[in-house]
Write a protein that holds these residues in place. Sequence first.
Motif, short mmCIF file in Angstrom:
data_model
loop_
_atom_site.label_atom_id
_atom_site.label_comp_id
_atom_site.label_asym_id
_atom_site.label_seq_id
_atom_site.Cartn_x
_atom_site.Cartn_y
_atom_site.Cartn_z
N ALA A 127 0.86 -1.19 0.00
CA ALA A 127 0.00 0.00 0.00
C ALA A 127 0.89 1.22 0.00
O ALA A 127 1.74 1.40 0.88
N PRO A 129 1.08 5.68 -0.81
CA PRO A 129 0.26 6.89 -0.89
C PRO A 129 -0.23 7.12 -2.31
O PRO A 129 0.48 6.89 -3.28
N ALA A 130 -1.46 7.60 -2.42
CA ALA A 130 -2.07 7.89 -3.72
C ALA A 130 -1.69 9.31 -4.12
O ALA A 130 -2.43 10.27 -3.86
N ARG A 174 -3.25 8.62 5.21
CA ARG A 174 -4.39 8.03 4.51
C ARG A 174 -4.03 6.64 3.97
O ARG A 174 -4.84 5.71 4.04
N ALA A 175 -2.81 6.51 3.43
CA ALA A 175 -2.39 5.21 2.92
C ALA A 175 -2.27 4.19 4.05
O ALA A 175 -2.62 3.01 3.89
N CYS A 202 6.40 3.16 1.44
CA CYS A 202 5.35 2.13 1.42
C CYS A 202 4.72 2.05 2.80
O CYS A 202 5.42 1.87 3.80
N HIS A 232 -7.24 7.24 -1.64
CA HIS A 232 -6.51 7.10 -0.39
C HIS A 232 -5.23 6.29 -0.53
O HIS A 232 -4.28 6.50 0.23
N VAL A 233 -5.21 5.36 -1.46
CA VAL A 233 -4.08 4.43 -1.48
C VAL A 233 -3.87 3.89 -2.89
O VAL A 233 -4.83 3.73 -3.67
N GLU A 234 -2.62 3.64 -3.22
CA GLU A 234 -2.27 2.88 -4.42
C GLU A 234 -1.91 1.47 -3.97
O GLU A 234 -0.93 1.29 -3.24
#
Length: 261
Positions: A127, A129-130, A174-175, A202, A232-234
Amino acid sequence: MRADGPGTGTADGPGLYVYAVVRAGTPLPRKSGGVGSPPAPLRTVGVGPVAAVVSAAPAHLRARRRDLLAHQELLTRLAGGGPVLPMRFGMVAPDEDALRAQLTRAEAGHLAALDRVDGHIEMNVKALPAHDSLAALVAGDAAVRRLREETRRRPGYEANVRLGAAVASALARRAGDAGRRVLRDLAPMARATAGGPEVPGCALNVSFLVARADSDRFRATADRFAAAHRDHVELRLAGPLPCYSFVDAGNTSPSAPIGGG
């Protein structure tokens, strides 16, 4: 037995490159090469119910892309014939006698580990951060929104630094929150989980031991979560992979049985 890293050999020669431990009788994939150029023929060195898949080690082993891919491909194809305890790239045994002695000492642990991963694959989830969701971040985070307005009114280096730090912190937070939620969603579909090494930037790096029969459902759940939380997440999903993270014998490190790890 000594397990040498890439670029090393033994006092008496290059030794045996060890790919994996399998159950005795596991077929070797047809037309599969190993490390080296040209790759040496594959064979097994067995002791009772377990065997190691090996080839002659190259004299000067390096982590070249071709060899890394050959190592990975062989492990993936081996897993089609039964459970596999994969070795990390670069594991070299001094000779066959040393390898047999180590297989004998670790037989019980190897058999237990083979039973544990039988019928399973490893899926890894990261996961991050977006970073493409700044608009959503500003809309949903009052502190970031206030700093952005202040920076627009009074632009300057320090204001930009404060805004950049606030954005980075909010994205990471958020991530992290999304990573914890996806872990709760995915963990019930796995037999076990294992945290991976820390990766810069990460928020989550976790591997899951998943039954092959559940792998499609696991992937679909992860994909749905990623789509629903893209602001919120990549989410990066890798697999199916050889079960690197779940081959330890008796809660020792993954390198205990043969030096893999």
